[in-house]
Motif scaffolding. Structure first.
Motif, PDB file in Angstrom:
ATOM      1  N   LEU A  84      39.593  22.956  17.531  1.00 18.50           N
ATOM      2  CA  LEU A  84      38.896  24.051  16.742  1.00 18.50           C
ATOM      3  C   LEU A  84      38.490  23.736  15.360  1.00 18.50           C
ATOM      4  CD1 LEU A  84      37.409  26.214  16.463  1.00 18.50           C
ATOM      5  CD2 LEU A  84      39.809  27.872  15.943  1.00 18.50           C
ATOM      6  N   VAL A  85      39.465  22.948  14.750  1.00 19.09           N
ATOM      7  CA  VAL A  85      38.983  22.243  13.008  1.00 19.09           C
ATOM      8  C   VAL A  85      38.055  21.297  13.404  1.00 19.09           C
ATOM      9  CG1 VAL A  85      41.075  21.770  11.552  1.00 19.09           C
ATOM     10  CG2 VAL A  85      41.858  22.860  12.797  1.00 19.09           C
ATOM     11  N   ILE A  86      38.005  20.533  13.847  1.00 19.83           N
ATOM     12  CA  ILE A  86      36.922  19.906  13.688  1.00 19.83           C
ATOM     13  C   ILE A  86      35.727  20.400  13.953  1.00 19.83           C
ATOM     14  CG2 ILE A  86      35.801  17.433  14.227  1.00 19.83           C
ATOM     15  CD1 ILE A  86      38.210  17.113  16.339  1.00 19.83           C
ATOM     16  N   ALA A  87      35.437  21.088  14.518  1.00 25.54           N
ATOM     17  CA  ALA A  87      34.677  21.972  14.273  1.00 25.54           C
ATOM     18  C   ALA A  87      33.925  23.377  13.327  1.00 25.54           C
ATOM     19  CB  ALA A  87      34.242  23.330  15.581  1.00 25.54           C
ATOM     20  N   ARG A  88      34.717  23.669  12.978  1.00 25.98           N
ATOM     21  CA  ARG A  88      34.995  24.608  11.528  1.00 25.98           C
ATOM     22  C   ARG A  88      34.766  23.751  10.655  1.00 25.98           C
ATOM     23  NH1 ARG A  88      34.214  29.167  10.712  1.00 25.98           N
ATOM     24  NH2 ARG A  88      36.217  28.745   8.886  1.00 25.98           N
ATOM     25  N   ALA A  89      35.057  21.736  10.541  1.00 28.06           N
ATOM     26  CA  ALA A  89      35.203  21.392   9.375  1.00 28.06           C
ATOM     27  C   ALA A  89      33.449  21.066   9.493  1.00 28.06           C
ATOM     28  CB  ALA A  89      35.537  20.275   9.535  1.00 28.06           C
ATOM     29  N   VAL A  90      33.088  20.541  10.614  1.00 28.44           N
ATOM     30  CA  VAL A  90      31.642  20.390  11.321  1.00 28.44           C
ATOM     31  C   VAL A  90      30.572  21.775  10.658  1.00 28.44           C
ATOM     32  CG1 VAL A  90      29.646  19.744  12.624  1.00 28.44           C
ATOM     33  CG2 VAL A  90      32.194  18.710  12.625  1.00 28.44           C
ATOM     34  N   GLN A  91      31.404  22.602  10.887  1.00 26.20           N
ATOM     35  CA  GLN A  91      30.482  24.126  10.302  1.00 26.20           C
ATOM     36  C   GLN A  91      30.313  23.693   8.349  1.00 26.20           C
ATOM     37  OE1 GLN A  91      32.689  26.850  12.088  1.00 26.20           O
ATOM     38  NE2 GLN A  91      30.923  28.079  12.114  1.00 26.20           N
ATOM     39  N   GLY A  92      31.625  23.210   8.076  1.00 24.06           N
ATOM     40  CA  GLY A  92      31.441  23.266   6.536  1.00 24.06           C
ATOM     41  C   GLY A  92      30.247  22.702   5.971  1.00 24.06           C
ATOM     42  N   LEU A  93      29.726  21.587   6.862  1.00 28.72           N
ATOM     43  CA  LEU A  93      29.368  20.095   6.783  1.00 28.72           C
ATOM     44  C   LEU A  93      27.711  20.738   7.048  1.00 28.72           C
ATOM     45  CD1 LEU A  93      28.038  17.582   5.691  1.00 28.72           C
ATOM     46  CD2 LEU A  93      28.900  16.368   8.283  1.00 28.72           C
ATOM     47  N   GLY A  94      27.601  21.460   7.973  1.00 30.63           N
ATOM     48  CA  GLY A  94      26.410  21.775   7.990  1.00 30.63           C
ATOM     49  C   GLY A  94      25.621  23.120   6.748  1.00 30.63           C
ATOM     50  N   ALA A  95      27.537  24.061   6.407  1.00 34.37           N
ATOM     51  CA  ALA A  95      26.835  24.734   5.438  1.00 34.37           C
ATOM     52  C   ALA A  95      25.892  24.383   3.942  1.00 34.37           C
ATOM     53  CB  ALA A  95      27.739  25.846   5.281  1.00 34.37           C
ATOM     54  N   ALA A  96      27.016  23.176   3.867  1.00 35.15           N
ATOM     55  CA  ALA A  96      26.538  22.326   2.771  1.00 35.15           C
ATOM     56  C   ALA A  96      25.497  21.585   2.139  1.00 35.15           C
ATOM     57  CB  ALA A  96      27.605  20.942   2.375  1.00 35.15           C
ATOM     58  N   LEU A  97      24.485  21.434   3.561  1.00 38.41           N
ATOM     59  CA  LEU A  97      23.243  21.498   3.784  1.00 38.41           C
ATOM     60  C   LEU A  97      22.593  22.379   3.469  1.00 38.41           C
ATOM     61  CD1 LEU A  97      23.332  19.025   6.489  1.00 38.41           C
ATOM     62  CD2 LEU A  97      23.439  18.321   4.175  1.00 38.41           C
ATOM     63  N   LEU A  98      23.087  24.084   4.477  1.00 37.12           N
ATOM     64  CA  LEU A  98      22.392  24.878   3.649  1.00 37.12           C
ATOM     65  C   LEU A  98      22.204  25.068   2.301  1.00 37.12           C
ATOM     66  CD1 LEU A  98      22.743  26.207   7.552  1.00 37.12           C
ATOM     67  CD2 LEU A  98      20.977  25.608   6.833  1.00 37.12           C
ATOM     68  N   ALA A  99      23.006  26.132   2.693  1.00 38.67           N
ATOM     69  CA  ALA A  99      23.613  26.842   0.878  1.00 38.67           C
ATOM     70  C   ALA A  99      22.091  26.189  -0.133  1.00 38.67           C
ATOM     71  CB  ALA A  99      24.810  26.601   0.720  1.00 38.67           C
ATOM     72  N   PRO A 100      22.539  24.726  -0.311  1.00 40.70           N
ATOM     73  CA  PRO A 100      21.761  24.671  -1.612  1.00 40.70           C
ATOM     74  C   PRO A 100      20.077  24.662  -1.249  1.00 40.70           C
ATOM     75  CG  PRO A 100      22.796  22.772  -1.157  1.00 40.70           C
ATOM     76  CD  PRO A 100      23.448  23.746  -0.538  1.00 40.70           C
ATOM     77  N   THR A 101      19.987  24.144  -0.162  1.00 38.42           N
ATOM     78  CA  THR A 101      18.399  24.475   0.530  1.00 38.42           C
ATOM     79  C   THR A 101      17.828  25.134   0.928  1.00 38.42           C
ATOM     80  OG1 THR A 101      19.874  22.256   1.445  1.00 38.42           O
ATOM     81  CG2 THR A 101      17.034  22.693   1.984  1.00 38.42           C
ATOM     82  N   THR A 102      18.043  26.020   1.304  1.00 34.74           N
ATOM     83  CA  THR A 102      17.821  26.945   1.078  1.00 34.74           C
ATOM     84  C   THR A 102      17.305  27.860   0.072  1.00 34.74           C
ATOM     85  OG1 THR A 102      20.068  28.198   1.019  1.00 34.74           O
ATOM     86  CG2 THR A 102      19.329  28.090   3.844  1.00 34.74           C
ATOM     87  N   LEU A 103      18.940  27.738  -0.766  1.00 27.86           N
ATOM     88  CA  LEU A 103      17.275  28.225  -3.245  1.00 27.86           C
ATOM     89  C   LEU A 103      16.732  27.309  -3.200  1.00 27.86           C
ATOM     90  CD1 LEU A 103      18.261  30.560  -5.004  1.00 27.86           C
ATOM     91  CD2 LEU A 103      20.389  28.956  -6.078  1.00 27.86           C
ATOM     92  N   THR A 104      17.079  26.405  -2.711  1.00 26.95           N
ATOM     93  CA  THR A 104      15.344  24.966  -3.165  1.00 26.95           C
ATOM     94  C   THR A 104      14.245  25.539  -3.031  1.00 26.95           C
ATOM     95  OG1 THR A 104      17.265  23.398  -3.676  1.00 26.95           O
ATOM     96  CG2 THR A 104      15.101  22.642  -3.462  1.00 26.95           C
ATOM     97  N   ILE A 105      14.184  25.796  -1.201  1.00 32.31           N
ATOM     98  CA  ILE A 105      13.195  26.224  -0.248  1.00 32.31           C
ATOM     99  C   ILE A 105      12.539  27.152  -1.133  1.00 32.31           C
ATOM    100  CG2 ILE A 105      12.089  27.086   1.487  1.00 32.31           C
ATOM    101  CD1 ILE A 105      14.422  25.003   3.621  1.00 32.31           C
ATOM    102  N   LEU A 106      13.921  28.223  -1.537  1.00 36.81           N
ATOM    103  CA  LEU A 106      13.246  29.665  -2.114  1.00 36.81           C
ATOM    104  C   LEU A 106      12.471  29.861  -3.941  1.00 36.81           C
ATOM    105  CD1 LEU A 106      15.203  32.709  -2.227  1.00 36.81           C
ATOM    106  CD2 LEU A 106      14.259  31.957  -4.304  1.00 36.81           C
ATOM    107  N   THR A 107      13.223  28.498  -4.108  1.00 28.46           N
ATOM    108  CA  THR A 107      12.266  28.437  -5.949  1.00 28.46           C
ATOM    109  C   THR A 107      11.473  27.576  -5.857  1.00 28.46           C
ATOM    110  OG1 THR A 107      14.064  26.073  -6.379  1.00 28.46           O
ATOM    111  CG2 THR A 107      14.818  28.150  -6.640  1.00 28.46           C
ATOM    112  N   ALA A 108      11.216  26.820  -4.872  1.00 28.53           N
ATOM    113  CA  ALA A 108       9.672  25.695  -4.661  1.00 28.53           C
ATOM    114  C   ALA A 108       9.322  26.914  -4.072  1.00 28.53           C
ATOM    115  CB  ALA A 108      10.341  24.699  -3.652  1.00 28.53           C
ATOM    116  N   SER A 109       9.459  27.786  -3.139  1.00 34.64           N
ATOM    117  CA  SER A 109       7.873  28.442  -2.366  1.00 34.64           C
ATOM    118  C   SER A 109       6.948  30.410  -3.856  1.00 34.64           C
ATOM    119  CB  SER A 109       9.183  29.146  -1.084  1.00 34.64           C
ATOM    120  OG  SER A 109       8.778  28.508  -0.360  1.00 34.64           O
ATOM    121  N   PHE A 110       8.139  30.510  -4.035  1.00 31.50           N
ATOM    122  CA  PHE A 110       8.218  31.112  -5.550  1.00 31.50           C
ATOM    123  C   PHE A 110       8.014  31.238  -7.126  1.00 31.50           C
ATOM    124  CE2 PHE A 110      10.092  32.951  -1.244  1.00 31.50           C
ATOM    125  CZ  PHE A 110       9.046  34.296  -1.487  1.00 31.50           C
TER     126      PHE A 110
END
Length: 468
Positions: free
Chosen positions: A107-133
């Protein structure tokens, strides 16, 4: 074909893009808090001891903080849509694995991988938004919606976690991400256009990536340890010193050695970016820890159950979203952004001062609801203008890096603020009066920091949206 008919496909595409990035951002913020209420059930189910249980939360927080800069730059180098899909896949797969585990370690390993995925998602979502608008009212409205969804995710975490744990199982707090992630991935493939390949994409700054990830991860670990073990603990001191030294080396490498730096230091020559991130640091040090202290105050002093606590937070969300997504875009066309940030910070400070008047006998309306309305009005006013400021005037090729810096600043500010406030507001005893005194000291301190945020906001360049 009329202008309205020509505009319809563009507006539909923008609406779908906004829905996808908001869904991804909602998952990221939701999982920061959704497991908190489920921790006692997780402990009983998987046999965690008291010291190990904290890693269900910390494994996510540390990898999230450590990889944010790398995640933001990868969006610039590997393509925004590609990194978004990788982040969705990693986050959803880790959520599925975490919901099915039968022992503590996985479970701890899964939560760490979740954090890695979140670190890719959070800035990328904002980048897509600023590039699209494009910059202006359309981007402001999109940023306001994105910010409001983040606020909703943070508040919903406590309520959703309580409901799912009480009526289903703690496993559902993780498994709920899977259908959301799959739906977002399908919409991404179908509706979000892949980035146009640049004539020559720069290579990833490997040394900078290693130094930034290690430095931020170790610094975040030290701050986390300070919250539990104190600032004088050996592990705390060594981790913070090591993290700061690694980040200093990182800045040196970026400035002197890197041919394609992970964080182009030129972006800090933009006063909106530099001053805006300082304001974001202080705001994060207030608005993120607020949930922690208010949750404890409601449960340990006022006697609320987890579900009652989650429901009690609904006005915070409704007011902040109504102001942030509804009124703020309108206000930003009429009022200087720095004035909005400063005014919102001062209004939030007044609300937190009021919150610090909580007593053991306080009822919900005077003790929780009315202060919440005041500081939620303030936070709703300041969130979107800060986000707009730190992403304004940025070249498209640096948008991911700027988004990574902003998210890192907010995350580190929240962790640092929580650790400092826990130390400052340590209770002298365990009865309700002692606990209440500690929580109220924390709210007074938060009010003071919000006043500092207002002062920093006034150093930003003047900015006001123009009409569409």
């Amino acid at each position: 074909m009329t202008t309205t008919e020509r505009e319809r496909p563009r507006r539909t595409s923008e609406a779908i893009t906004l829905s996808v990035v908001c869904a991804a951002q909602f998952m990221v913020v939701l999982d920061i808090s959704v497991v908190n209420v489920a921790l006692p059930s997780i402990k009983d189910s998987l046999g965690f001891d008291d010291s190990g249980l904290q890693w269900v939360v910390n494994a996510y927080a540390l990898t999230f903080a450590g990889f944010l800069l790398l995640g933001g730059r990868l969006a610039d180098l590997a393509g925004r849509r590609r990194v978004l899909l990788i982040g969705l896949a990693a986050f959803s797969a880790a959520s599925l694995a975490g919901g099915l585990v039968d022992s503590a370690g996985p479970l701890v390993i899964a939560r760490a991988v979740q954090g890695l995925g979140a670190a890719l998602l959070a800035p990328t979502t904002l980048t897509i938004l600023t590039a699209s608008f494009p910059e202006g009212p359309r981007r402001t409205r999109a940023l306001a919606t994105w910010t409001a969804v983040g606020i909703a995710g943070g508040t919903a975490g406590n309520l959703v976690g309580g409901l799912l744990t009480e009526y289903l199982s703690w496993r559902s707090t993780l498994l709920i991400n899977v259908p959301i992630g799959l739906a977002a991935a399908v919409l991404t493939v179908r509706y979000i256009t892949a980035d146009k390949p640049a004539p020559s994409r720069p290579r990833l700054d490997v040394s900078g990536a290693v130094l930034a990830t290690a430095g931020l991860g170790i610094l975040a670990y030290g701050i986390t340890q300070a919250a539990s073990d104190g600032w004088g603990a050996r592990a705390t001191t060594l981790s913070i010193v090591a993290g700061v030294l690694l980040l200093m080396v990182f800045v040196l490498v970026e400035a002197r050695l890197a041919k394609s730096p992970l964080i182009p230091l030129r972006i800090f020559g933009n006063r909106s970016v530099s001053a805006g991130n300082v304001a974001m640091l202080f705001a994060g040090a207030c608005l993120n820890p607020m949930w922690y202290f208010l949750t404890l105050a409601m449960q340990n002093v006022l006697g609320y159950s987890p579900v009652q606590t989650g429901l009690a937070f609904l006005p915070h969300t409704i007011v902040a979203i109504a102001i942030g997504a509804g009124a703020t875009p309108w206000l930003m066309r009429r009022i200087d952004g720095r004035v909005l940030i400063a005014g919102g910070s001062l209004l939030a400070a007044a609300g937190f001062w009021w919150q610090a008047q909580l007593t053991i006998g306080s009822g919900y309306i005077m003790g929780i609801l009315l202060p919440a309305i005041v500081f939620s009005l303030g936070s709703g006013m300041l969130n979107t203008p800060i986000t707009a400021a730190v992403n304004s005037g940025i070249a498209p090729e640096d948008a991911g890096a700027a988004s990574g810096v902003m998210n890192t600043t907010k995350q580190v500010g929240g962790a640092l603020g929580l650790a400092v406030l826990i130390t400052y507001a340590a209770a002298s005893g365990s009865d309700k009066a002692d606990l209440l005194d500690a929580y109220n000291r924390a709210f007074y301190a938060i009010a003071a920091i919000m006043i500092v945020t207002a002062a920093v906001a006034l150093t930003l360049p003047a900015h006001r949206d123009h009409a569409d």
